[in-house]
Design a protein around this motif. Structure first.
Motif, short mmCIF file in Angstrom:
data_model
loop_
_atom_site.label_atom_id
_atom_site.label_comp_id
_atom_site.label_asym_id
_atom_site.label_seq_id
_atom_site.Cartn_x
_atom_site.Cartn_y
_atom_site.Cartn_z
N THR A 245 -14.74 4.97 6.63
CA THR A 245 -14.80 3.66 5.99
C THR A 245 -14.68 3.83 4.49
O THR A 245 -15.22 4.79 3.92
CB THR A 245 -16.11 2.94 6.32
OG1 THR A 245 -17.22 3.79 5.97
CG2 THR A 245 -16.18 2.62 7.82
N LEU B 284 -10.49 0.07 5.73
CA LEU B 284 -10.96 -0.71 4.59
C LEU B 284 -12.16 -1.52 5.05
O LEU B 284 -12.06 -2.33 5.98
CB LEU B 284 -9.85 -1.63 4.08
CG LEU B 284 -8.58 -0.94 3.58
CD1 LEU B 284 -7.54 -1.96 3.17
CD2 LEU B 284 -8.89 0.00 2.43
N SER B 285 -13.30 -1.31 4.41
CA SER B 285 -14.52 -1.99 4.83
C SER B 285 -15.14 -2.75 3.67
O SER B 285 -14.87 -2.46 2.49
CB SER B 285 -15.53 -0.98 5.38
OG SER B 285 -15.91 -0.07 4.37
N PHE C 108 -14.31 -5.44 2.65
CA PHE C 108 -13.12 -5.83 1.89
C PHE C 108 -13.22 -7.32 1.57
O PHE C 108 -13.20 -8.16 2.46
CB PHE C 108 -11.88 -5.51 2.71
CG PHE C 108 -10.57 -5.85 2.04
CD1 PHE C 108 -10.49 -6.03 0.67
CD2 PHE C 108 -9.41 -5.95 2.79
CE1 PHE C 108 -9.28 -6.33 0.06
CE2 PHE C 108 -8.20 -6.24 2.19
CZ PHE C 108 -8.13 -6.43 0.82
N ALA D 129 -6.63 -2.04 -2.30
CA ALA D 129 -6.27 -1.96 -0.89
C ALA D 129 -4.78 -1.62 -0.74
O ALA D 129 -4.40 -0.78 0.08
CB ALA D 129 -6.58 -3.28 -0.19
N ALA E 66 -8.86 -4.70 8.84
CA ALA E 66 -9.89 -4.37 7.86
C ALA E 66 -11.19 -5.05 8.25
O ALA E 66 -11.19 -6.13 8.85
CB ALA E 66 -9.46 -4.82 6.46
#
Length: 399
Positions: A273, A314-315, A317, A328, A343
């Motif tokens: 992550t 992608l966390s 986000f 990103a 995401a």
């Protein structure tokens, strides 16, 4: 007045533990009675992988078990009923494998081990791990969630208080510990610490503060040549349940220690992550550099470190923050297909649900004032889980 620090800290610890216990007992259901809500027809259709109309027709024709009908003729499905319907549909369908997402031939389909890792806390690692575990179980896979983190945040989602419930044992530590040279007490089989959860297809190996002891004990164990070596601890333990689960989800500590390395060596699928912000990218670079050095040594000297998939996710986000959107894009351009298309979005719904030890999948949206916020969060979870589900299906040679 000067005080001893350890006495001061112990006082705080006792007060906070007592307060948390009182809060849990007054505000939340105790873990013994924590239950899972019923699901709507639309949710049941989604988890079964069929259209709403297909489900209605199957009920009308009497081909599947009946369920409770609430106000307005709306059907409500328990998780157990969803699984029962899936089994019936698999028995009568022209393509039964459509309703059998898990392992079909235990001699060919290997148990998939999926590790969520990050060098930095607060990256949404645990949230992603628990939501993934829950969603895959609702889709019909047999899932074992293992909390490798001494902080045991994942364990709390199951309704436990790790600092109380597992203070005297019953956590992952009991499985991976080394033999005590004085008492002779050694590790316990993983089957002895597995806890059934209120999700029918989801079991738990709890975490707890004792897991941190593994970090301190490993150097001494290495010096005396105790086997299995630290990197093989989790992988060896999982052999006892290799036929019992389709997927194992490992929630790793936010550090690159011996526990994390053991988890990485047990996993053939690794998800890192990463929050699309500059400081988190710098932390990710440090993690990757250290991990590559350590796994190189393990690979050359012990033949471990092979994997099937490594993905960046992608966390947390926030699509409303321009710099996060830019970072990103930067990450996607840099790592290409290694970055998951889906995401895990930042959402107040996830934080709100967490206050009552719930995920957004457990919350009944009909009771929510800010329903659209929850729906966006749930959709984000669906998309992440779907991409990971397809990855596992590809590992089994079905895509």
């Amino acid at each position: 007045m000067t005080q001893a620090l350890h006495e001061h800290l112990m006082g705080f610890a006792k007060d906070l533990t007592a307060a948390l216990k009182a809060l849990s007992e007054s505000s939340f259901a105790p873990h013994e009675v924590k239950t899972l809500r019923a699901f709507s027809a639309g949710e049941a259709s989604y988890y079964l992988g069929v259209a709403d109309g297909y489900l209605r027709k199957a009920h009308h024709e009497g081909r599947i078990p009946d369920v409770e009908v609430g106000p307005g003729g709306r059907r409500k499905y328990t998780a157990e009923q969803i699984h029962a319907i899936r089994r019936v549909l698999a028995e009568t369908a022209k393509n039964p494998d459509q309703f059998r997402p898990g392992r079909r031939d235990l001699t060919k389909d290997e148990m998939q081990v999926l590790a969520f890792v990050n060098f930095k806390g607060g990256s949404g690692k645990t949230s992603t791990a628990i939501h993934t575990a829950q969603e895959l179980s609702l889709r019909g896979l047999r899932v074992l969630a293992i909390d490798c983190d001494p902080q045991a945040s994942l364990t709390t989602f199951f309704g436990y208080q790790p600092e109380i419930d597992f203070f005297d044992g019953g956590s992952l530590y009991d499985v991976i510990r080394y033999r005590d040279r004085e008492t002779g007490e050694g590790p316990r089989p993983i089957t002895e610490v597995i806890r059934k959860s209120y999700f029918p297809n989801l079991d738990l190996v709890p975490g707890g503060i004792q897991v941190a002891e593994f970090e301190h004990e490993t150097p001494a164990a290495l010096s005396r040549g105790e086997l299995p070596v630290f990197f093989d601890k989790i992988r060896s333990a999982l052999q006892a349940v290799k036929d019992d689960y389709d997927v194992v989800v490992l929630d790793c500590p936010p550090q690159l220690g011996y526990v994390t390395m053991s988890a990485i060596c047990a996993a053939r699928n690794i998800v890192m992550t990463i929050i699309p912000e500059r400081v988190d990218l710098a932390s990710a670079a440090q993690f990757l550099n250290m991990a590559s050095s350590l796994t190189e040594v393990l690979h050359e000297n012990a033949g471990v470190g092979l994997f099937d998939n490594f993905r960046f996710l992608l966390s947390r986000f926030d699509t409303n923050v321009a710099t996060q959107v830019d970072f990103a894009s930067f990450i996607r351009d840099l790592f290409g297909d290694a970055v998951m298309k889906a995401a895990f979005l930042k959402s107040s719904a996830i934080s709100e649900a967490g206050v009552s030890q719930q995920t957004v999948l457990e919350v009944d949206l009909s009771d929510m004032r800010n329903r659209k916020t929850y729906e966006r969060a749930v959709q984000s979870v669906h998309e992440v889980a779907e991409e990971l589900h397809l990855m596992l299906q590809a590992n089994w040679g079905r895509i």
